[in-house]
Structure formats: structure tokens, C-alpha cells
Design a protein around this motif. Sequence first.
Motif, PDB file in Angstrom:
ATOM      1  N   UNK A   2       5.834  14.579  36.494  1.00  0.00           N
ATOM      2  CA  UNK A   2       6.842  13.160  35.512  1.00  0.00           C
ATOM      3  C   UNK A   2       7.336  14.503  34.881  1.00  0.00           C
ATOM      4  N   UNK A   3       8.963  14.394  35.347  1.00  0.00           N
ATOM      5  CA  UNK A   3       9.885  15.264  34.340  1.00  0.00           C
ATOM      6  C   UNK A   3      11.063  14.237  33.479  1.00  0.00           C
ATOM      7  N   UNK A   4      11.192  14.771  32.487  1.00  0.00           N
ATOM      8  CA  UNK A   4      11.837  14.509  31.249  1.00  0.00           C
ATOM      9  C   UNK A   4      12.970  15.023  31.332  1.00  0.00           C
ATOM     10  N   UNK A   5      14.500  15.348  31.538  1.00  0.00           N
ATOM     11  CA  UNK A   5      15.456  15.937  32.280  1.00  0.00           C
ATOM     12  C   UNK A   5      16.395  15.515  30.656  1.00  0.00           C
ATOM     13  N   UNK A   6      16.611  16.325  30.002  1.00  0.00           N
ATOM     14  CA  UNK A   6      17.629  16.116  28.635  1.00  0.00           C
ATOM     15  C   UNK A   6      18.586  17.186  28.946  1.00  0.00           C
ATOM     16  N   UNK A   7      18.725  18.046  29.641  1.00  0.00           N
ATOM     17  CA  UNK A   7      19.650  18.724  29.695  1.00  0.00           C
ATOM     18  C   UNK A   7      20.981  18.744  30.448  1.00  0.00           C
ATOM     19  N   UNK A   8      21.687  17.484  29.992  1.00  0.00           N
ATOM     20  CA  UNK A   8      22.779  17.065  31.097  1.00  0.00           C
ATOM     21  C   UNK A   8      22.666  15.601  30.905  1.00  0.00           C
ATOM     22  N   UNK A   9      22.964  14.610  31.593  1.00  0.00           N
ATOM     23  CA  UNK A   9      22.510  13.307  31.110  1.00  0.00           C
ATOM     24  C   UNK A   9      20.644  12.853  31.236  1.00  0.00           C
ATOM     25  N   UNK A  10      20.170  12.403  30.628  1.00  0.00           N
ATOM     26  CA  UNK A  10      18.949  11.713  30.158  1.00  0.00           C
ATOM     27  C   UNK A  10      18.049  11.168  31.333  1.00  0.00           C
ATOM     28  N   UNK A  11      17.495  11.499  31.816  1.00  0.00           N
ATOM     29  CA  UNK A  11      17.182  10.722  33.305  1.00  0.00           C
ATOM     30  C   UNK A  11      15.097  11.508  33.251  1.00  0.00           C
ATOM     31  N   UNK A  12      14.771  10.298  33.736  1.00  0.00           N
ATOM     32  CA  UNK A  12      12.883  10.378  33.980  1.00  0.00           C
ATOM     33  C   UNK A  12      11.813  10.633  34.881  1.00  0.00           C
ATOM     34  N   UNK A  13      12.384  11.817  35.683  1.00  0.00           N
ATOM     35  CA  UNK A  13      12.186  12.000  36.986  1.00  0.00           C
ATOM     36  C   UNK A  13      10.606  11.498  37.398  1.00  0.00           C
ATOM     37  N   UNK A  14       9.805  10.816  38.647  1.00  0.00           N
ATOM     38  CA  UNK A  14       8.724  10.057  38.494  1.00  0.00           C
ATOM     39  C   UNK A  14       8.002  11.883  39.857  1.00  0.00           C
ATOM     40  N   UNK A  28      16.356   4.334  24.910  1.00  0.00           N
ATOM     41  CA  UNK A  28      17.057   6.084  25.126  1.00  0.00           C
ATOM     42  C   UNK A  28      17.179   6.914  23.816  1.00  0.00           C
ATOM     43  N   UNK A  29      17.960   6.279  23.338  1.00  0.00           N
ATOM     44  CA  UNK A  29      17.651   6.876  21.345  1.00  0.00           C
ATOM     45  C   UNK A  29      16.266   7.689  21.387  1.00  0.00           C
ATOM     46  N   UNK A  30      15.636   6.741  21.465  1.00  0.00           N
ATOM     47  CA  UNK A  30      14.100   6.594  20.921  1.00  0.00           C
ATOM     48  C   UNK A  30      13.467   7.638  21.453  1.00  0.00           C
ATOM     49  N   UNK A  31      13.365   7.339  22.820  1.00  0.00           N
ATOM     50  CA  UNK A  31      13.150   8.329  23.847  1.00  0.00           C
ATOM     51  C   UNK A  31      13.133   9.689  23.592  1.00  0.00           C
ATOM     52  N   UNK A  32      14.621   9.994  23.497  1.00  0.00           N
ATOM     53  CA  UNK A  32      15.256  10.871  23.493  1.00  0.00           C
ATOM     54  C   UNK A  32      15.146  12.156  22.140  1.00  0.00           C
ATOM     55  N   UNK A  33      14.779  11.694  21.256  1.00  0.00           N
ATOM     56  CA  UNK A  33      14.309  12.294  19.675  1.00  0.00           C
ATOM     57  C   UNK A  33      13.089  12.919  19.927  1.00  0.00           C
ATOM     58  N   UNK A  34      12.472  11.682  20.323  1.00  0.00           N
ATOM     59  CA  UNK A  34      10.352  11.667  20.695  1.00  0.00           C
ATOM     60  C   UNK A  34      10.398  12.974  21.351  1.00  0.00           C
ATOM     61  N   UNK A  35      11.011  13.078  22.896  1.00  0.00           N
ATOM     62  CA  UNK A  35      10.965  14.296  22.932  1.00  0.00           C
ATOM     63  C   UNK A  35      11.488  15.420  23.111  1.00  0.00           C
ATOM     64  N   UNK A  36      12.715  15.549  21.818  1.00  0.00           N
ATOM     65  CA  UNK A  36      13.143  17.063  21.887  1.00  0.00           C
ATOM     66  C   UNK A  36      11.836  17.187  20.664  1.00  0.00           C
ATOM     67  N   UNK A  37      11.355  16.485  20.287  1.00  0.00           N
ATOM     68  CA  UNK A  37      10.204  17.080  19.318  1.00  0.00           C
ATOM     69  C   UNK A  37       8.123  16.810  20.560  1.00  0.00           C
ATOM     70  N   UNK A  38       8.690  17.379  21.126  1.00  0.00           N
ATOM     71  CA  UNK A  38       7.206  16.639  21.970  1.00  0.00           C
ATOM     72  C   UNK A  38       5.834  17.262  21.435  1.00  0.00           C
TER      73      UNK A  38
END
Length: 279
Positions: A2-14, A28-38
Motif C-alpha cells: 500500500x502507498x500513502x501519497x501526501x505530496x500533492x492530493x492525499x491518496x491511499x493506493x492499494x 483525512x486530516x487525522x490520518x494525514x497528521x499521523x502519516x507525517x509522523x509515521x
Amino acid sequence: MVRFNLIGPFEIVAEDGRSYLPSTPKVCQTLALLLTRANEIVTADALVHELWGESPPRSAMTTLQTYVYHARRMFVAEQLLPDDRPLLVTRAPGYAVQVEDDEVDIKVFERLVAEAHADLGADRCESAVHKVGRALELWRGPALSNVPAGDLLTGHIVHLEELRIRALEIRIEAEGRLNRHRESIPQLRKLVNDYPLNEWFHSRLIMALGSAGRRAEALQAYQNLRRILAEELGLEPSPDLQRLQLELLGSRPQRTTQGPGPAGSGPAAQGPARLPVFS
């Protein structure tokens, strides 16, 4: 993977290429903050501050738990991860996202820029150009452009933009060392337009034009910078740039200078770059 893309529109790619995004902006906002501090614990207080700022509702903690629940349910319902793989876990005093670095584009970007910086320091300029190119290809637009951003996410977006500038500086410096001055001119013209107050980009454009035998254009580029600084900040160009102008005019002998570069870790930290001989 799985890929988490944040540099651009946020998307989760299976793994099969399907793309998902939680329908609720605050999820989305919750997940994005968690992912910036993975792989780090993000406190519940930090998440509440990101979501509601200085005026959270009394139900903030309960609502946050609901957002986490919906995020977990999405991963299960859409079969984005193997059943036995925990992703979003509770870790006192908050939550953490457990991922491999290669699954988050931010982590890949940061690693490639760090490697390119090390290559430049070792004078492996071709490798530095290649890795910076791979890093910059990850940019699909402004970071997290489809996610509401509070104070914490905004700070991380600013950090990413600064790191992108650092990557651009590394590429320009490496190409300069490879004597690709003429080839870098179109890119530098775009950069001085995008970042009009960045004197380092202006200095490299002036140097590239001079090295390419386009002295009149180099002098015009200097005058353009001087006008921008005067109009926007009431300042004159830096002493290094003023000396560069004199060298273009033939009033001073060639000297060694160094651009500002990224503080403490950019191209300038590798040592001075010699000005080309202008004809």
C-alpha cells in the motif's frame, strides 16, 4: 504494498492500484497528521489541536476516537491491508501509524534528498542529479492540497516546501559542477519566477548566463533582481551578487564565491563554488 501519497492530493493506493480517500475531511486530516509522523506516537492532545485549534468542543476526545474508528474500518472494509497487519494502533498517550518508510512518499522524498546531499558532498554529481530528479518526481502538486490543515499540518507542509527548495538547490549545484550551465538556464528562469526573493537562484541564473556567453542577459537578470528587492523589501542585492555584477562588467578579476544554499546542509555547505570565466 500500500502507498500513502501526501505530496500533492492525499491518496491511499492499494496494491492492486485502487485509490481511496476517506470521505470525511477530518478523518483525512487525522490520518494525514499521523502519516507525517509515521511510526511515532502522536498524542491525542496534538490531534485535537490540529483538528479544532484553540477552541475544541467538549466532545473532542470522543469525536477523535470516532474518526480513528472510521479510519480503521475503511482499511478493513476496502481490504487495503492484510487482515493480520495492524496499521493504526493506540499507543498511550495517543495513536501511531505503523508503516514501512517506502510506503509513504514523504519518507521516500526525504531519504532521496538526504542521499543526494551526501552524493554532492562526495562530488558524485551525476548520482546527486539522478536522486534529486527521482525525489522531485514525487511532487504531484502542493502537499496535502485536498486536506484541511491546522497548525501542525501547516508546519509540516512548510517544512516540505523548504526541503523541495533544498533539493532544487542541490540539483542546480550538481549540474553546475558538471558544467551544464547552458542546460540549466530554462530551469533557473522558472525558479526565479517561482521564488523571486531567493537570491541563490538568481545568482545561479546570472552565473549560468554569463558562462553561456550571454553577458548582456546576465546583467539584465541582475537588474531584474535589484528591482524586485528594491520594490518588495527596500534592499540591495547581497555583496556577493554585487561583486558578481562587477565581474560581469569586467571591473574586477575572477574570484571565488559561495551562494547561500540551504542553511547548514545545502550546496553551499560543501564549500565554495568558483565563478565561471566570462567572455
